[in-house]
Design a protein around this motif. Structure first.
Motif, PDB file in Angstrom:
ATOM      1  N   LEU A  44       0.825  -1.203   0.000  1.00  0.00           N
ATOM      2  CA  LEU A  44       0.000   0.000   0.000  1.00  0.00           C
ATOM      3  C   LEU A  44       0.862   1.256   0.000  1.00  0.00           C
ATOM      4  CD1 LEU A  44      -2.818  -0.941   2.554  1.00  0.00           C
ATOM      5  CD2 LEU A  44      -2.832  -1.188   0.064  1.00  0.00           C
ATOM      6  N   ASP A  45       1.944   1.232   0.719  1.00  0.00           N
ATOM      7  CA  ASP A  45       2.809   2.402   0.782  1.00  0.00           C
ATOM      8  C   ASP A  45       3.510   2.648  -0.548  1.00  0.00           C
ATOM      9  OD1 ASP A  45       3.924   4.601   2.088  1.00  0.00           O
ATOM     10  OD2 ASP A  45       5.716   3.482   2.659  1.00  0.00           O
ATOM     11  N   ALA A  46       3.817   1.584  -1.274  1.00  0.00           N
ATOM     12  CA  ALA A  46       4.520   1.734  -2.547  1.00  0.00           C
ATOM     13  C   ALA A  46       3.613   2.328  -3.626  1.00  0.00           C
ATOM     14  CB  ALA A  46       5.073   0.388  -2.997  1.00  0.00           C
ATOM     15  N   ASN A  47       2.360   1.884  -3.700  1.00  0.00           N
ATOM     16  CA  ASN A  47       1.430   2.376  -4.728  1.00  0.00           C
ATOM     17  C   ASN A  47       0.014   2.215  -4.198  1.00  0.00           C
ATOM     18  OD1 ASN A  47       0.202   3.266  -7.028  1.00  0.00           O
ATOM     19  ND2 ASN A  47       0.994   1.651  -8.368  1.00  0.00           N
ATOM     20  N   TYR A  48      -0.403   3.163  -3.373  1.00  0.00           N
ATOM     21  CA  TYR A  48      -1.680   3.031  -2.686  1.00  0.00           C
ATOM     22  C   TYR A  48      -2.854   3.013  -3.654  1.00  0.00           C
ATOM     23  CZ  TYR A  48      -5.324   3.688   0.800  1.00  0.00           C
ATOM     24  OH  TYR A  48      -6.432   3.521   1.579  1.00  0.00           O
ATOM     25  N   ALA A  50      -3.207   2.003  -6.553  1.00  0.00           N
ATOM     26  CA  ALA A  50      -3.357   0.798  -7.364  1.00  0.00           C
ATOM     27  C   ALA A  50      -4.194  -0.259  -6.653  1.00  0.00           C
ATOM     28  CB  ALA A  50      -1.991   0.232  -7.723  1.00  0.00           C
ATOM     29  N   TRP A  51      -4.331  -0.143  -5.331  1.00  0.00           N
ATOM     30  CA  TRP A  51      -5.054  -1.160  -4.567  1.00  0.00           C
ATOM     31  C   TRP A  51      -6.412  -0.682  -4.073  1.00  0.00           C
ATOM     32  CZ3 TRP A  51      -2.897  -5.594  -5.381  1.00  0.00           C
ATOM     33  CH2 TRP A  51      -1.529  -5.672  -5.578  1.00  0.00           C
ATOM     34  N   VAL A  52      -6.823   0.506  -4.446  1.00  0.00           N
ATOM     35  CA  VAL A  52      -8.129   1.007  -4.020  1.00  0.00           C
ATOM     36  C   VAL A  52      -9.226   0.100  -4.572  1.00  0.00           C
ATOM     37  CG1 VAL A  52      -9.760   2.910  -4.219  1.00  0.00           C
ATOM     38  CG2 VAL A  52      -7.349   3.387  -3.800  1.00  0.00           C
ATOM     39  N   GLY A  53     -10.114  -0.323  -3.697  1.00  0.00           N
ATOM     40  CA  GLY A  53     -11.190  -1.232  -4.066  1.00  0.00           C
ATOM     41  C   GLY A  53     -10.862  -2.697  -3.838  1.00  0.00           C
ATOM     42  N   GLY A  77      12.680   0.863   9.369  1.00  0.00           N
ATOM     43  CA  GLY A  77      12.200   2.198   9.664  1.00  0.00           C
ATOM     44  C   GLY A  77      11.137   2.726   8.730  1.00  0.00           C
ATOM     45  N   LYS A  78      10.495   1.871   7.949  1.00  0.00           N
ATOM     46  CA  LYS A  78       9.443   2.302   7.034  1.00  0.00           C
ATOM     47  C   LYS A  78       8.089   1.910   7.597  1.00  0.00           C
ATOM     48  CE  LYS A  78      12.359   1.790   2.923  1.00  0.00           C
ATOM     49  NZ  LYS A  78      12.483   1.163   1.577  1.00  0.00           N
ATOM     50  N   SER A  79       7.076   2.736   7.309  1.00  0.00           N
ATOM     51  CA  SER A  79       5.740   2.459   7.818  1.00  0.00           C
ATOM     52  C   SER A  79       4.713   3.189   6.974  1.00  0.00           C
ATOM     53  CB  SER A  79       5.614   2.877   9.287  1.00  0.00           C
ATOM     54  OG  SER A  79       5.793   4.279   9.414  1.00  0.00           O
ATOM     55  N   VAL A  80       3.454   2.766   7.129  1.00  0.00           N
ATOM     56  CA  VAL A  80       2.331   3.408   6.462  1.00  0.00           C
ATOM     57  C   VAL A  80       1.210   3.588   7.486  1.00  0.00           C
ATOM     58  CG1 VAL A  80       1.427   1.188   5.670  1.00  0.00           C
ATOM     59  CG2 VAL A  80       0.723   3.289   4.515  1.00  0.00           C
ATOM     60  N   HIS A  81       0.549   4.748   7.449  1.00  0.00           N
ATOM     61  CA  HIS A  81      -0.563   5.044   8.350  1.00  0.00           C
ATOM     62  C   HIS A  81      -1.875   4.923   7.585  1.00  0.00           C
ATOM     63  CE1 HIS A  81       2.780   6.753  10.608  1.00  0.00           C
ATOM     64  NE2 HIS A  81       1.984   6.841  11.667  1.00  0.00           N
ATOM     65  N   ASP A 106      -7.742   7.922   0.178  1.00  0.00           N
ATOM     66  CA  ASP A 106      -7.232   8.739   1.290  1.00  0.00           C
ATOM     67  C   ASP A 106      -6.756   7.893   2.465  1.00  0.00           C
ATOM     68  OD1 ASP A 106      -7.887  11.024  -0.201  1.00  0.00           O
ATOM     69  OD2 ASP A 106      -9.916  11.067   0.648  1.00  0.00           O
ATOM     70  N   HIS A 107      -6.052   6.804   2.166  1.00  0.00           N
ATOM     71  CA  HIS A 107      -5.456   5.955   3.208  1.00  0.00           C
ATOM     72  C   HIS A 107      -6.483   5.544   4.263  1.00  0.00           C
ATOM     73  CE1 HIS A 107      -1.716   7.175   1.344  1.00  0.00           C
ATOM     74  NE2 HIS A 107      -1.062   6.295   2.098  1.00  0.00           N
ATOM     75  N   THR A 108      -7.580   4.989   3.780  1.00  0.00           N
ATOM     76  CA  THR A 108      -8.653   4.522   4.658  1.00  0.00           C
ATOM     77  C   THR A 108      -8.959   3.061   4.342  1.00  0.00           C
ATOM     78  OG1 THR A 108      -9.611   6.744   4.728  1.00  0.00           O
ATOM     79  CG2 THR A 108     -11.021   4.925   5.407  1.00  0.00           C
ATOM     80  N   ILE A 109      -9.161   2.294   5.392  1.00  0.00           N
ATOM     81  CA  ILE A 109      -9.514   0.878   5.254  1.00  0.00           C
ATOM     82  C   ILE A 109     -10.904   0.672   5.838  1.00  0.00           C
ATOM     83  CG2 ILE A 109      -8.926  -1.502   5.848  1.00  0.00           C
ATOM     84  CD1 ILE A 109      -6.905  -0.284   3.999  1.00  0.00           C
TER      85      ILE A 109
END
Length: 204
Positions: A44-48, A50-53, A77-81, A106-109
């Motif tokens: 998700l952090d690499a290409n958010y 592309a995974w929507v839906g 040290g990498k992360s995604v919110h 918008d980074h929502t699950i």
């Protein structure tokens, strides 16, 4: 074909090589939600967008409670919110949570299923794994032996008890005190014989 120790060793090394190759190949596979291989925080952090839906599976730490936001760490040290919606789960700040849901903009699950992961679960997992490994090792030492000529495990004709194994190990490391110091009766007998034996001066 004659079975030799070198051929057994070569077979073991070959199987271990296949195992490592399969692990590397599995780690290099791309996510495919259609077959149950869901994207994780790294993807998700690499290409958010592309995974929507699509459905995703994440494991993260709660960094905000209103709204509920988790941080999924990966790599060095990498992360995604991401923000979690459509859920009533109550997780304290700093606890970990496993989430399965649909990726929204918008980074929502949008949560389909979620459950907390208490810190005591890890302690329980490590403790049970350690005790199980110790039990297997004990059974292996008691009932099997290694044939150094054929490099094969063979069952012991008489299984050894764990106390017997410890007693023999202590005896070999310390040695027998009776043999090193000798018997008290033998010491007194030898001293008596030395006093009774006449010297050349006495005979004269």
């Amino acid at each position: 074909m004659k079975d030799t120790p070198m051929r057994r060793l070569a077979g073991i090394l070959l199987l271990m090589g296949f195992l490592v190759a399969l692990m590397v190949a599995f780690g290099a596979l791309s996510p495919n939600p259609a077959v149950g291989a869901y994207p994780e925080g790294e993807h998700l952090d690499a290409n958010y967008n592309a995974w929507v839906g699509e459905k995703a599976a994440l494991w993260g730490t709660v960094v905000e409670t209103d709204p509920l936001v988790i941080e999924d760490e990966y790599g060095a040290g990498k992360s995604v919110h991401v923000e979690l919606t459509d859920t009533s789960i109550d997780v304290p700040l700093g606890d970990r949570i496993a989430v399965y849901g649909v990726v929204e903009p918008d980074h929502t699950i949008r949560v389909l299923n979620a459950y907390p992961i208490p810190a005591t679960n890890y302690l329980y997992m490590y403790a049970v794994s350690f005790l199980a490994g110790l039990w297997v090792l004990t059974r292996l030492v008691r009932t099997w032996r290694l044939d150094t000529q054929t490099w094969a495990l063979e069952p012991r004709p008489n299984p050894r008890s764990w106390t017997q194994h410890l007693r023999e190990s202590l005896t070999e490391s310390q040695g027998s005190p009776t043999e090193s110091r000798g018997s008290p009766r033998e010491s007194r007998s030898s001293s008596t014989e030395s006093r009774d034996t006449p010297t050349e001066g006495d005979d004269a």
